[in-house]
Write a protein that holds these residues in place. Structure first.
Motif, PDB file in Angstrom:
ATOM      1  N   SER A  19      50.675  11.105   7.288  1.00  0.00           N
ATOM      2  CA  SER A  19      49.232  11.365   7.337  1.00  0.00           C
ATOM      3  C   SER A  19      48.971  12.798   7.783  1.00  0.00           C
ATOM      4  O   SER A  19      47.992  13.416   7.384  1.00  0.00           O
ATOM      5  CB  SER A  19      48.534  10.435   8.320  1.00  0.00           C
ATOM      6  N   VAL A  20      49.838  13.308   8.644  1.00  0.00           N
ATOM      7  CA  VAL A  20      49.635  14.658   9.174  1.00  0.00           C
ATOM      8  C   VAL A  20      50.357  15.695   8.323  1.00  0.00           C
ATOM      9  O   VAL A  20      49.810  16.761   8.045  1.00  0.00           O
ATOM     10  CB  VAL A  20      50.149  14.734  10.639  1.00  0.00           C
ATOM     11  N   CYS A  21      51.577  15.358   7.867  1.00  0.00           N
ATOM     12  CA  CYS A  21      52.405  16.411   7.267  1.00  0.00           C
ATOM     13  C   CYS A  21      51.798  16.964   5.979  1.00  0.00           C
ATOM     14  O   CYS A  21      51.971  18.140   5.690  1.00  0.00           O
ATOM     15  CB  CYS A  21      53.833  15.930   7.058  1.00  0.00           C
ATOM     16  N   ASN A  22      51.061  16.153   5.201  1.00  0.00           N
ATOM     17  CA  ASN A  22      50.482  16.693   3.964  1.00  0.00           C
ATOM     18  C   ASN A  22      49.410  17.737   4.277  1.00  0.00           C
ATOM     19  O   ASN A  22      49.325  18.771   3.625  1.00  0.00           O
ATOM     20  CB  ASN A  22      49.969  15.564   3.061  1.00  0.00           C
ATOM     21  N   LEU A  23      48.627  17.480   5.331  1.00  0.00           N
ATOM     22  CA  LEU A  23      47.591  18.448   5.720  1.00  0.00           C
ATOM     23  C   LEU A  23      48.229  19.701   6.327  1.00  0.00           C
ATOM     24  O   LEU A  23      47.799  20.824   6.081  1.00  0.00           O
ATOM     25  CB  LEU A  23      46.628  17.816   6.722  1.00  0.00           C
ATOM     26  N   MET A  24      49.297  19.461   7.105  1.00  0.00           N
ATOM     27  CA  MET A  24      49.976  20.590   7.744  1.00  0.00           C
ATOM     28  C   MET A  24      50.631  21.479   6.678  1.00  0.00           C
ATOM     29  O   MET A  24      50.492  22.709   6.719  1.00  0.00           O
ATOM     30  CB  MET A  24      51.033  20.050   8.701  1.00  0.00           C
ATOM     31  N   ALA A  25      51.305  20.845   5.715  1.00  0.00           N
ATOM     32  CA  ALA A  25      51.971  21.617   4.663  1.00  0.00           C
ATOM     33  C   ALA A  25      50.933  22.373   3.831  1.00  0.00           C
ATOM     34  O   ALA A  25      51.145  23.532   3.453  1.00  0.00           O
ATOM     35  CB  ALA A  25      52.783  20.687   3.770  1.00  0.00           C
ATOM     36  N   TYR A  26      49.786  21.729   3.565  1.00  0.00           N
ATOM     37  CA  TYR A  26      48.721  22.385   2.798  1.00  0.00           C
ATOM     38  C   TYR A  26      48.220  23.615   3.556  1.00  0.00           C
ATOM     39  O   TYR A  26      48.062  24.703   2.988  1.00  0.00           O
ATOM     40  CB  TYR A  26      47.578  21.389   2.551  1.00  0.00           C
ATOM     41  N   GLY A  27      47.990  23.414   4.865  1.00  0.00           N
ATOM     42  CA  GLY A  27      47.499  24.516   5.706  1.00  0.00           C
ATOM     43  C   GLY A  27      48.484  25.663   5.745  1.00  0.00           C
ATOM     44  O   GLY A  27      48.111  26.827   5.582  1.00  0.00           O
ATOM     45  N   VAL A  28      49.773  25.359   5.937  1.00  0.00           N
ATOM     46  CA  VAL A  28      50.799  26.411   6.006  1.00  0.00           C
ATOM     47  C   VAL A  28      50.908  27.116   4.657  1.00  0.00           C
ATOM     48  O   VAL A  28      50.972  28.344   4.587  1.00  0.00           O
ATOM     49  CB  VAL A  28      52.168  25.804   6.426  1.00  0.00           C
ATOM     50  N   SER A  29      50.881  26.336   3.565  1.00  0.00           N
ATOM     51  CA  SER A  29      50.985  26.922   2.232  1.00  0.00           C
ATOM     52  C   SER A  29      49.831  27.907   1.988  1.00  0.00           C
ATOM     53  O   SER A  29      50.031  28.993   1.442  1.00  0.00           O
ATOM     54  CB  SER A  29      50.970  25.795   1.198  1.00  0.00           C
ATOM     55  N   LYS A  30      48.653  27.504   2.446  1.00  0.00           N
ATOM     56  CA  LYS A  30      47.480  28.370   2.268  1.00  0.00           C
ATOM     57  C   LYS A  30      47.615  29.643   3.106  1.00  0.00           C
ATOM     58  O   LYS A  30      47.302  30.738   2.650  1.00  0.00           O
ATOM     59  CB  LYS A  30      46.223  27.591   2.670  1.00  0.00           C
ATOM     60  N   LYS A  31      48.077  29.464   4.340  1.00  0.00           N
ATOM     61  CA  LYS A  31      48.224  30.628   5.231  1.00  0.00           C
ATOM     62  C   LYS A  31      49.262  31.603   4.683  1.00  0.00           C
ATOM     63  O   LYS A  31      49.129  32.811   4.848  1.00  0.00           O
ATOM     64  CB  LYS A  31      48.664  30.175   6.632  1.00  0.00           C
ATOM     65  N   LEU A  32      50.334  31.084   4.053  1.00  0.00           N
ATOM     66  CA  LEU A  32      51.406  31.947   3.559  1.00  0.00           C
ATOM     67  C   LEU A  32      51.117  32.508   2.169  1.00  0.00           C
ATOM     68  O   LEU A  32      51.811  33.406   1.702  1.00  0.00           O
ATOM     69  CB  LEU A  32      52.737  31.173   3.506  1.00  0.00           C
ATOM     70  N   SER A  33      50.092  31.969   1.517  1.00  0.00           N
ATOM     71  CA  SER A  33      49.834  32.336   0.140  1.00  0.00           C
ATOM     72  C   SER A  33      49.287  33.767  -0.002  1.00  0.00           C
ATOM     73  O   SER A  33      48.627  34.280   0.905  1.00  0.00           O
ATOM     74  CB  SER A  33      48.835  31.357  -0.474  1.00  0.00           C
ATOM     75  N   ARG A  34      49.559  34.359  -1.170  1.00  0.00           N
ATOM     76  CA  ARG A  34      49.006  35.691  -1.450  1.00  0.00           C
ATOM     77  C   ARG A  34      47.562  35.590  -1.936  1.00  0.00           C
ATOM     78  O   ARG A  34      46.852  36.559  -2.034  1.00  0.00           O
ATOM     79  CB  ARG A  34      49.852  36.392  -2.507  1.00  0.00           C
ATOM     80  N   TYR A  35      47.143  34.364  -2.296  1.00  0.00           N
ATOM     81  CA  TYR A  35      45.760  34.179  -2.770  1.00  0.00           C
ATOM     82  C   TYR A  35      45.133  32.938  -2.106  1.00  0.00           C
ATOM     83  O   TYR A  35      44.799  31.971  -2.785  1.00  0.00           O
ATOM     84  CB  TYR A  35      45.720  34.066  -4.301  1.00  0.00           C
ATOM     85  N   PRO A  36      44.958  33.000  -0.756  1.00  0.00           N
ATOM     86  CA  PRO A  36      44.436  31.819  -0.043  1.00  0.00           C
ATOM     87  C   PRO A  36      43.025  31.440  -0.495  1.00  0.00           C
ATOM     88  O   PRO A  36      42.622  30.278  -0.387  1.00  0.00           O
ATOM     89  CB  PRO A  36      44.449  32.235   1.428  1.00  0.00           C
TER      90      PRO A  36
END
Lengths: 501, 176
Positions: free
Chosen positions: A271-288
């Protein structure tokens, strides 16, 4: 590796296992894609059936249901923007807009492919690193769990683009609602106002389903929306080009690692890891800024992480006998029924059985992948049903699922309450996801904070004496500072622009 | 004219009103923490600690949102009155609009859940789905017999699937 290969004949020589894998994966997908019904409910319902089965077929059924149940959540998350399970909340952020644009086929394909990759990633980690990860999980304490939960909470900032303040208020609402019911540690009830049905708090699944499904139904009641069929779709082959696939591999690797790591920590889960991974992916992205508009990066992050979590949750179960979530708690029950006691010695004494379990998981993930891929055409037929029929029908299924969790009408009222809350809050542009983040992470954060402080005799600085806790606390401080500075800079820039205009 | 100025006021300050309501609710959270019984008294971190922290944080954030929304509302009012930006058109009347349909759906859902304990899953689901279909469908789609048939078939399928295939318990009514 040779032990793993040697385990496959054990499954393939028994025709019953073929049937159970097929039935388990199909039923799991059905339970996963119906909002309100989860892999946990499917496994709990089929547990009595396994009493009559030998150990390998019974685990074949239970693990197929588990893998099918987690993967199935993506279908409703993409097609009707209602997550089938708490593990696929983040899938709605990108899957919904893609389906609206007529790219449901592509969204489903990408999600199914990376779900499969996520499951394989989790199983690979499980196969090759279980003993090491088991020792690592054992070395973690209350301080570390608190720091990880707190870090996950700060990722709320990644989920509220329009207004950080509104996102944080939404998270606060979730945290306060999570306080309703028994307090962790001492167990005294809080904010129940004499309603005994609230003594255990709001059930998680009806709350989540109400917040998304009921809000969608009430918003869908608009004249402009109700008559619409959901967006028509275009076929795109397998939905992703070779170049896109390669470019998403680093994202999938990071998300898979997050999913496996969170899975190892008991009590946090998919329940948490999908939101956490989404958040991290967005933070690391070149086009957040593109996140939330319907790009595959978010889907990859969410689906890889929630499926990788399956492998992670099995680590503490097999090595320490500690269930990480409801599903693994039921699996622990299945071990006990068969006279086995998972724990530190279990891994050495039952190595053959453990590798058979890994083999079952591998086969079940392949079968789930195939069923979903073949079924895309069928799933997308949902888009042909007009909204005025589809949404009330989905709500009825949500009510069945909410009632089925504890067999009490109170949970259906919970669904309505959270639905009305979500509907009202959307009228004020309050994002709903931070509420869920706060609601899921609130009790975990509080429990480990209180336990940690009790162990440290109320000395908060002691949290920094624990290596993992210190790393996550420093990351939390850095993330908050960076977010704050970014927001201030953006504010100054926009006011300058306004002045110039 | 009176209507127009009222709707303008609501439009400009609805976020401020929301922030105020949240401020009151978070204050109530802090107030009601006094009713929480304490088992562990030799530590500062009791069962009251976490709700109090959440309540205080919520109050601060709601306060910030209130001030921010009032400033934005005042600025918007000044710019609209001076003609710098145009006022949006008035929305449709309540009983003809989307808000009425949403509220009616909500009311029907409330009645559906309330009736489950007395009339049971089958009857209430058939009634609920039919009413919602009729209310939400556009005039050209309101074919009563077709909608009723879809409604009944769907309800029976759901009942059979969950009750007899998945062996799940569905809400049973006292009457039926």
């Amino acid at each position: 590796m040779s032990q793993l290969i040697a385990s496959f004949p054990q499954i393939f020589t028994d025709p019953l296992c073929y049937v159970l894998i097929l039935v388990g994966c199909t039923v799991g997908i059905i339970f996963g894609c119906i909002p309100g019904l989860t892999a946990g409910i499917a496994i709990a319902l089929s547990l009595p059936l396994t009493l009559k089965l030998p150990i390998i077929p019974s685990f074949t059924l239970l693990l197929s249901l588990y893998i099918g149940g987690i993967s199935g959540g993506l279908i409703s998350a993409i097609l009707i923007k209602i997550p089938g399970t708490p593990a696929s909340v983040a899938t709605t952020f990108e899957g919904g807009p893609m389906a609206d644009r007529g790219e449901a086929w592509r969204a489903l394909s990408v999600s199914i492919i990376f779900s499969f990759i996520g499951t394989l990633f989790g199983i690979a980690v499980l196969c090759f690193m279980t003993p090491i990860l088991g020792r690592f999980a054992l070395s973690l304490g209350m301080h570390d769990y608190f720091a990880v939960a707190l870090f996950s909470l700060t990722l709320v900032s990644a989920l509220c683009d329009k207004s950080l303040i509104k996102g944080l208020i939404a998270c606060g609402i979730g945290l306060v609602l999570a306080c309703v019911g028994s307090a962790p540690i001492d167990g005294y009830t809080r904010f129940t106002f004499g309603i005994h049905s609230l003594d255990a708090g709001f059930s998680e699944v009806p709350a989540l389903v109400g917040l998304f499904a009921m809000t969608e139904l009430l918003n869908g009641a608009k004249r402009s929306e109700a008559g619409k069929k959901l967006a028509s779709f275009r076929r795109h082959g397998i939905g992703i080009t070779g170049r896109e696939f390669v470019s998403q591999l680093p994202n999938a690797f990071v998300s898979g690692t997050i999913g496996t790591f969170i899975g190892i920590l008991p009590g946090i889960g998919a329940s948490v890891c999908n939101l956490m991974a989404y958040g991290v992916s967005k933070k690391l992205s070149r086009y957040p800024e593109k996140y939330g508009t319907g790009i595959i990066d978010g889907l990859v992050a969410s689906e890889t992480s929630n499926n990788a979590c399956i492998g992670g949750t099995m680590v503490p179960l097999l090595t320490l006998g500690i269930p990480g979530d409801t599903v693994t708690a039921i699996l622990l029950g299945a071990f006990t029924i068969n006279g086995l006691n998972p724990g530190p010695l279990f891994y050495q004494e039952n190595i053959k059985l453990i590798y058979i379990i890994f083999a079952i998981m591998l086969v079940a993930s392949v079968v789930t992948f195939l069923i979903q891929f073949v079924g895309i055409r069928g799933f997308t037929q949902l888009l042909r049903v007009p909204k005025y029929m589809l949404l009330p029908m989905v709500l009825v299924l949500c009510i069945v699922g909410s009632f089925g969790a504890n067999n009490r009408i109170f949970d259906v009222w919970t669904l309505l309450f959270w639905g009305v809350l979500g509907f009202v809050l959307t009228k004020f542009d309050i994002p709903l996801t931070p509420i869920i983040m706060g609601y899921i992470l609130g009790p975990i954060t509080e429990k480990y904070l209180r336990r940690g402080l009790m162990m440290s005799r109320n000395n908060f600085m002691d949290f920094f004496n624990h290596r993992v806790a210190a790393i996550f606390l420093i990351l939390t401080v850095l993330l908050v500072t960076v977010t704050f500075v970014t927001q201030v800079v953006a504010l100054v820039k926009s006011s300058k622009k306004k002045k110039d205009a | 004219m009176k209507n127009r100025s009222f709707s303008d006021f609501v439009r400009r300050y609805k976020e401020a009103a929301f922030a105020l309501v949240m401020l009151v609710l978070f204050s109530l959270v802090i107030y009601f923490t006094k009713d929480i019984r304490l088992l562990v008294i030799n530590t500062t971190v009791t069962a009251r600690f976490w709700p109090t922290v959440c309540g205080i944080a919520g109050c601060i954030l709601s306060g910030i949102l209130f001030v921010q929304s009032v400033i934005e509302g005042v600025t918007l009012a000044r710019r609209e009155e001076s003609g710098e930006i145009e006022k949006p058109e008035l929305g449709e009347r309540f009983f003809e609009g989307d808000r009425f349909r949403s509220l009616a759906t909500l009311l029907l859902t409330f009645l559906y859940i309330a009736g489950l304990k007395t009339f049971g899953f089958l009857l209430m689901t058939v009634l609920y789905l039919f009413c919602v279909f009729i209310m939400l469908a556009e005039k050209e789609n309101r074919k009563v017999w077709k909608l009723l048939l879809i409604d009944v078939v769907f309800t029976i399928l759901v009942y059979l699937l969950f009750r007899y295939v998945f062996k799940m318990i569905l809400p049973l009514g006292t009457i039926w």
